[in-house]
Scaffold this motif. Structure first.
Motif, PDB file in Angstrom:
ATOM      1  N   LEU A  83      -9.697  14.820  14.592  1.00  0.00           N
ATOM      2  CA  LEU A  83      -9.006  14.996  13.728  1.00  0.00           C
ATOM      3  C   LEU A  83      -7.530  14.452  13.493  1.00  0.00           C
ATOM      4  CD1 LEU A  83     -10.349  18.770  13.196  1.00  0.00           C
ATOM      5  CD2 LEU A  83     -11.113  16.812  11.583  1.00  0.00           C
ATOM      6  N   LEU A  84      -7.014  14.692  15.214  1.00  0.00           N
ATOM      7  CA  LEU A  84      -5.646  14.387  14.641  1.00  0.00           C
ATOM      8  C   LEU A  84      -5.253  13.002  14.644  1.00  0.00           C
ATOM      9  CD1 LEU A  84      -4.096  15.833  17.894  1.00  0.00           C
ATOM     10  CD2 LEU A  84      -3.900  16.210  15.319  1.00  0.00           C
ATOM     11  N   ASN A  85      -6.575  11.722  14.832  1.00  0.00           N
ATOM     12  CA  ASN A  85      -7.130  10.345  15.346  1.00  0.00           C
ATOM     13  C   ASN A  85      -7.209  10.372  13.512  1.00  0.00           C
ATOM     14  OD1 ASN A  85      -6.849   9.231  17.553  1.00  0.00           O
ATOM     15  ND2 ASN A  85      -8.014  10.484  18.153  1.00  0.00           N
ATOM     16  N   ALA A  86      -8.015  10.492  12.396  1.00  0.00           N
ATOM     17  CA  ALA A  86      -8.229  10.790  11.000  1.00  0.00           C
ATOM     18  C   ALA A  86      -6.790  10.781  10.323  1.00  0.00           C
ATOM     19  CB  ALA A  86      -8.817  12.567  11.034  1.00  0.00           C
ATOM     20  N   ALA A  87      -6.432  11.783  10.738  1.00  0.00           N
ATOM     21  CA  ALA A  87      -5.026  12.093  10.379  1.00  0.00           C
ATOM     22  C   ALA A  87      -3.785  10.866  10.654  1.00  0.00           C
ATOM     23  CB  ALA A  87      -4.250  13.354  10.949  1.00  0.00           C
ATOM     24  N   GLY A  88      -3.740  10.006  11.434  1.00  0.00           N
ATOM     25  CA  GLY A  88      -2.896   9.661  12.038  1.00  0.00           C
ATOM     26  C   GLY A  88      -3.313   8.462  10.916  1.00  0.00           C
ATOM     27  N   VAL A  89      -4.971   7.659  11.014  1.00  0.00           N
ATOM     28  CA  VAL A  89      -5.256   6.933   9.850  1.00  0.00           C
ATOM     29  C   VAL A  89      -4.867   6.448   8.672  1.00  0.00           C
ATOM     30  CG1 VAL A  89      -7.495   5.577   8.771  1.00  0.00           C
ATOM     31  CG2 VAL A  89      -7.624   6.012  11.736  1.00  0.00           C
ATOM     32  N   VAL A  90      -5.044   7.780   7.593  1.00  0.00           N
ATOM     33  CA  VAL A  90      -4.639   8.730   6.922  1.00  0.00           C
ATOM     34  C   VAL A  90      -3.207   8.694   6.329  1.00  0.00           C
ATOM     35  CG1 VAL A  90      -4.422  10.257   4.839  1.00  0.00           C
ATOM     36  CG2 VAL A  90      -6.109  10.203   6.061  1.00  0.00           C
ATOM     37  N   LEU A  91      -2.362   8.514   7.582  1.00  0.00           N
ATOM     38  CA  LEU A  91      -0.864   8.865   7.670  1.00  0.00           C
ATOM     39  C   LEU A  91      -0.741   7.353   7.008  1.00  0.00           C
ATOM     40  CD1 LEU A  91       0.663  11.636   9.612  1.00  0.00           C
ATOM     41  CD2 LEU A  91       0.098  11.167   7.426  1.00  0.00           C
ATOM     42  N   MET A  92      -0.877   6.591   8.013  1.00  0.00           N
ATOM     43  CA  MET A  92      -1.012   4.813   8.730  1.00  0.00           C
ATOM     44  C   MET A  92      -0.949   4.716   6.706  1.00  0.00           C
ATOM     45  SD  MET A  92      -1.895   3.278  11.966  1.00  0.00           S
ATOM     46  CE  MET A  92      -3.196   2.699  11.957  1.00  0.00           C
ATOM     47  N   ILE A  93      -2.432   4.473   6.004  1.00  0.00           N
ATOM     48  CA  ILE A  93      -2.854   3.830   5.110  1.00  0.00           C
ATOM     49  C   ILE A  93      -1.746   4.362   3.420  1.00  0.00           C
ATOM     50  CG2 ILE A  93      -4.216   4.681   3.059  1.00  0.00           C
ATOM     51  CD1 ILE A  93      -6.366   4.929   4.797  1.00  0.00           C
ATOM     52  N   ILE A  94      -1.823   5.542   3.776  1.00  0.00           N
ATOM     53  CA  ILE A  94      -0.629   6.170   2.958  1.00  0.00           C
ATOM     54  C   ILE A  94       0.915   5.551   2.967  1.00  0.00           C
ATOM     55  CG2 ILE A  94       0.942   8.152   1.910  1.00  0.00           C
ATOM     56  CD1 ILE A  94      -0.856  10.299   2.335  1.00  0.00           C
ATOM     57  N   TYR A  95       1.310   5.159   4.081  1.00  0.00           N
ATOM     58  CA  TYR A  95       2.517   4.335   4.920  1.00  0.00           C
ATOM     59  C   TYR A  95       2.458   3.174   3.906  1.00  0.00           C
ATOM     60  CZ  TYR A  95       5.865   1.207   7.320  1.00  0.00           C
ATOM     61  OH  TYR A  95       7.289   1.337   7.655  1.00  0.00           O
ATOM     62  N   PHE A  96       0.949   2.609   4.497  1.00  0.00           N
ATOM     63  CA  PHE A  96       1.305   1.047   4.260  1.00  0.00           C
ATOM     64  C   PHE A  96       0.766   0.308   2.110  1.00  0.00           C
ATOM     65  CE2 PHE A  96      -0.116  -0.147   7.762  1.00  0.00           C
ATOM     66  CZ  PHE A  96       0.788  -1.032   8.178  1.00  0.00           C
ATOM     67  N   VAL A  97       0.432   1.969   1.512  1.00  0.00           N
ATOM     68  CA  VAL A  97       0.292   1.934   0.040  1.00  0.00           C
ATOM     69  C   VAL A  97       1.567   2.674  -0.380  1.00  0.00           C
ATOM     70  CG1 VAL A  97      -0.204   2.730  -2.006  1.00  0.00           C
ATOM     71  CG2 VAL A  97      -2.204   2.826  -0.365  1.00  0.00           C
ATOM     72  N   VAL A  98       2.107   2.894   0.067  1.00  0.00           N
ATOM     73  CA  VAL A  98       3.806   3.277  -0.510  1.00  0.00           C
ATOM     74  C   VAL A  98       4.840   1.641  -0.070  1.00  0.00           C
ATOM     75  CG1 VAL A  98       5.785   4.097   0.400  1.00  0.00           C
ATOM     76  CG2 VAL A  98       4.034   5.365   0.333  1.00  0.00           C
ATOM     77  N   ILE A  99       4.630   1.800   0.748  1.00  0.00           N
ATOM     78  CA  ILE A  99       5.447   0.109   1.441  1.00  0.00           C
ATOM     79  C   ILE A  99       4.832  -1.423   0.402  1.00  0.00           C
ATOM     80  CG2 ILE A  99       5.430  -1.425   2.425  1.00  0.00           C
ATOM     81  CD1 ILE A  99       6.955   0.355   3.532  1.00  0.00           C
ATOM     82  N   ILE A 100       3.789  -1.151   0.283  1.00  0.00           N
ATOM     83  CA  ILE A 100       3.271  -2.109  -0.433  1.00  0.00           C
ATOM     84  C   ILE A 100       3.887  -2.234  -2.612  1.00  0.00           C
ATOM     85  CG2 ILE A 100       1.098  -2.859  -2.094  1.00  0.00           C
ATOM     86  CD1 ILE A 100      -0.464  -3.193   0.870  1.00  0.00           C
ATOM     87  N   GLY A 101       3.549  -0.646  -2.623  1.00  0.00           N
ATOM     88  CA  GLY A 101       4.191  -0.213  -3.815  1.00  0.00           C
ATOM     89  C   GLY A 101       5.644  -0.791  -4.137  1.00  0.00           C
ATOM     90  N   ILE A 102       6.594   0.119  -3.129  1.00  0.00           N
ATOM     91  CA  ILE A 102       7.804  -0.246  -3.368  1.00  0.00           C
ATOM     92  C   ILE A 102       8.991  -2.053  -3.381  1.00  0.00           C
ATOM     93  CG2 ILE A 102      10.038  -0.602  -1.799  1.00  0.00           C
ATOM     94  CD1 ILE A 102       9.068   2.519  -0.994  1.00  0.00           C
ATOM     95  N   SER A 103       7.064  -2.715  -2.460  1.00  0.00           N
ATOM     96  CA  SER A 103       7.242  -4.517  -2.978  1.00  0.00           C
ATOM     97  C   SER A 103       6.829  -4.863  -3.270  1.00  0.00           C
ATOM     98  CB  SER A 103       6.935  -4.860  -1.263  1.00  0.00           C
ATOM     99  OG  SER A 103       5.567  -4.903  -1.400  1.00  0.00           O
ATOM    100  N   ALA A 104       6.179  -4.311  -4.126  1.00  0.00           N
ATOM    101  CA  ALA A 104       6.114  -4.659  -5.654  1.00  0.00           C
ATOM    102  C   ALA A 104       6.615  -4.526  -6.858  1.00  0.00           C
ATOM    103  CB  ALA A 104       4.648  -4.822  -6.084  1.00  0.00           C
ATOM    104  N   SER A 105       7.399  -3.416  -6.922  1.00  0.00           N
ATOM    105  CA  SER A 105       7.725  -3.432  -7.032  1.00  0.00           C
ATOM    106  C   SER A 105      10.237  -3.445  -7.467  1.00  0.00           C
ATOM    107  CB  SER A 105       8.569  -1.481  -7.741  1.00  0.00           C
ATOM    108  OG  SER A 105       9.246  -1.000  -6.510  1.00  0.00           O
ATOM    109  N   GLN A 106      10.109  -4.284  -6.239  1.00  0.00           N
ATOM    110  CA  GLN A 106      11.281  -4.791  -6.291  1.00  0.00           C
ATOM    111  C   GLN A 106      11.101  -5.798  -6.415  1.00  0.00           C
ATOM    112  OE1 GLN A 106      12.065  -4.049  -1.909  1.00  0.00           O
ATOM    113  NE2 GLN A 106      13.104  -1.786  -2.486  1.00  0.00           N
ATOM    114  N   SER A 107       9.968  -6.522  -6.168  1.00  0.00           N
ATOM    115  CA  SER A 107       9.436  -8.554  -6.888  1.00  0.00           C
ATOM    116  C   SER A 107       9.482  -8.502  -7.807  1.00  0.00           C
ATOM    117  CB  SER A 107       8.298  -8.848  -5.729  1.00  0.00           C
ATOM    118  OG  SER A 107       7.234  -8.253  -6.319  1.00  0.00           O
ATOM    119  N   SER A 108       9.193  -7.382  -9.015  1.00  0.00           N
ATOM    120  CA  SER A 108       9.166  -7.333 -10.494  1.00  0.00           C
ATOM    121  C   SER A 108      11.033  -7.980 -11.033  1.00  0.00           C
ATOM    122  CB  SER A 108       7.943  -6.266 -11.041  1.00  0.00           C
ATOM    123  OG  SER A 108       9.000  -5.164 -10.610  1.00  0.00           O
ATOM    124  N   TYR A 109      11.834  -7.738 -10.349  1.00  0.00           N
ATOM    125  CA  TYR A 109      12.158  -7.870 -11.115  1.00  0.00           C
ATOM    126  C   TYR A 109      13.649  -9.074 -11.275  1.00  0.00           C
ATOM    127  CZ  TYR A 109      13.209  -2.958 -10.602  1.00  0.00           C
ATOM    128  OH  TYR A 109      13.172  -1.415 -10.861  1.00  0.00           O
TER     129      TYR A 109
END
Length: 109
Positions: A83-109
Protein backbone atom coordinates in the motif's frame (compact mmCIF):
# COMPACT_ATOMS: atom_id res chain seq x y z
CA UNK A 1 9.28 -38.53 32.34
CA UNK A 2 7.08 -41.46 31.47
CA UNK A 3 3.34 -41.62 31.59
CA UNK A 4 1.62 -44.28 33.72
CA UNK A 5 -0.55 -45.05 30.68
CA UNK A 6 2.29 -45.84 28.29
CA UNK A 7 3.34 -44.04 25.15
CA UNK A 8 0.90 -42.14 23.00
CA UNK A 9 0.29 -42.84 19.32
CA UNK A 10 3.30 -40.73 18.26
CA UNK A 11 5.73 -41.96 20.88
CA UNK A 12 5.08 -39.18 23.42
CA UNK A 13 3.44 -39.84 26.73
CA UNK A 14 -0.28 -39.15 26.84
CA UNK A 15 -1.20 -35.61 27.84
CA UNK A 16 1.51 -33.80 25.93
CA UNK A 17 -0.21 -33.57 22.55
CA UNK A 18 1.30 -33.88 19.10
CA UNK A 19 4.57 -32.21 18.22
CA UNK A 20 3.91 -28.90 16.50
CA UNK A 21 6.18 -27.79 13.70
CA UNK A 22 6.83 -24.54 11.92
CA UNK A 23 4.96 -23.95 8.71
CA UNK A 24 7.49 -24.35 5.88
CA UNK A 25 6.55 -21.01 4.29
CA UNK A 26 6.57 -18.97 7.50
CA UNK A 27 10.10 -17.61 7.17
CA UNK A 28 9.63 -16.93 3.45
CA UNK A 29 6.52 -14.85 4.14
CA UNK A 30 8.36 -12.80 6.76
CA UNK A 31 11.42 -12.22 4.54
CA UNK A 32 9.23 -11.26 1.57
CA UNK A 33 7.20 -8.95 3.82
CA UNK A 34 10.35 -7.16 5.00
CA UNK A 35 11.71 -6.93 1.45
CA UNK A 36 8.34 -5.65 0.22
CA UNK A 37 8.39 -2.97 2.89
CA UNK A 38 11.99 -1.91 2.19
CA UNK A 39 12.85 -2.78 -1.42
CA UNK A 40 9.93 -3.08 -3.83
CA UNK A 41 6.26 -3.88 -3.75
CA UNK A 42 6.63 -7.08 -5.80
CA UNK A 43 7.91 -8.82 -2.69
CA UNK A 44 5.05 -7.31 -0.69
CA UNK A 45 2.48 -8.74 -3.07
CA UNK A 46 4.20 -12.15 -2.88
CA UNK A 47 4.18 -11.99 0.94
CA UNK A 48 0.51 -11.04 0.89
CA UNK A 49 -0.49 -13.93 -1.41
CA UNK A 50 1.74 -16.60 0.15
CA UNK A 51 0.79 -15.38 3.64
CA UNK A 52 -2.93 -15.73 2.90
CA UNK A 53 -2.38 -19.28 1.66
CA UNK A 54 -0.19 -20.22 4.63
CA UNK A 55 -2.63 -18.73 7.15
CA UNK A 56 -5.46 -20.72 5.57
CA UNK A 57 -3.40 -23.89 5.99
CA UNK A 58 -2.55 -23.02 9.61
CA UNK A 59 -6.19 -22.22 10.41
CA UNK A 60 -7.33 -25.47 8.79
CA UNK A 61 -5.04 -27.46 11.11
CA UNK A 62 -4.20 -25.26 14.13
CA UNK A 63 -2.59 -28.03 16.16
CA UNK A 64 0.05 -28.81 13.55
CA UNK A 65 1.82 -25.45 13.19
CA UNK A 66 3.23 -23.09 15.77
CA UNK A 67 4.36 -20.04 13.77
CA UNK A 68 1.05 -18.33 12.94
CA UNK A 69 2.26 -15.03 14.40
CA UNK A 70 5.36 -15.09 12.17
CA UNK A 71 3.19 -15.61 9.09
CA UNK A 72 0.77 -12.88 10.21
CA UNK A 73 3.62 -10.42 10.74
CA UNK A 74 5.06 -11.10 7.28
CA UNK A 75 1.64 -10.81 5.67
CA UNK A 76 0.93 -7.51 7.41
CA UNK A 77 4.34 -6.15 6.38
CA UNK A 78 3.55 -7.21 2.81
CA UNK A 79 0.19 -5.45 2.88
CA UNK A 80 1.61 -2.25 4.39
CA UNK A 81 4.60 -2.27 2.03
CA UNK A 82 2.38 -2.79 -1.00
CA UNK A 83 0.00 0.00 0.00
CA UNK A 84 2.82 2.44 0.78
CA UNK A 85 4.60 1.69 -2.49
CA UNK A 86 1.33 2.00 -4.43
CA UNK A 87 0.68 5.37 -2.75
CA UNK A 88 4.19 6.45 -3.73
CA UNK A 89 3.58 5.49 -7.35
CA UNK A 90 0.26 7.39 -7.39
CA UNK A 91 1.93 10.47 -5.89
CA UNK A 92 4.72 10.32 -8.50
CA UNK A 93 2.15 10.09 -11.30
CA UNK A 94 0.27 13.10 -9.87
CA UNK A 95 3.55 15.00 -9.54
CA UNK A 96 4.52 14.37 -13.17
CA UNK A 97 1.03 15.24 -14.44
CA UNK A 98 1.19 18.55 -12.53
CA UNK A 99 4.72 19.29 -13.81
CA UNK A 100 3.70 18.52 -17.41
CA UNK A 101 0.58 20.66 -17.00
CA UNK A 102 2.58 23.59 -15.61
CA UNK A 103 5.21 23.35 -18.35
CA UNK A 104 2.53 23.09 -21.06
CA UNK A 105 0.71 26.16 -19.73
CA UNK A 106 3.94 28.19 -19.53
CA UNK A 107 5.11 27.24 -23.01
CA UNK A 108 1.86 28.41 -24.63
CA UNK A 109 2.56 32.09 -23.83
Amino acid sequence: MSSPYGPGPYGQPYGYGPIRQSHPQGAIVLVFGILGFVVCFGFGIAAWVIGNKALAEVDANPGAYDNRSLISAGRILGIVGTLLNAAGVVLMIIYFVVIIGISASQSSY
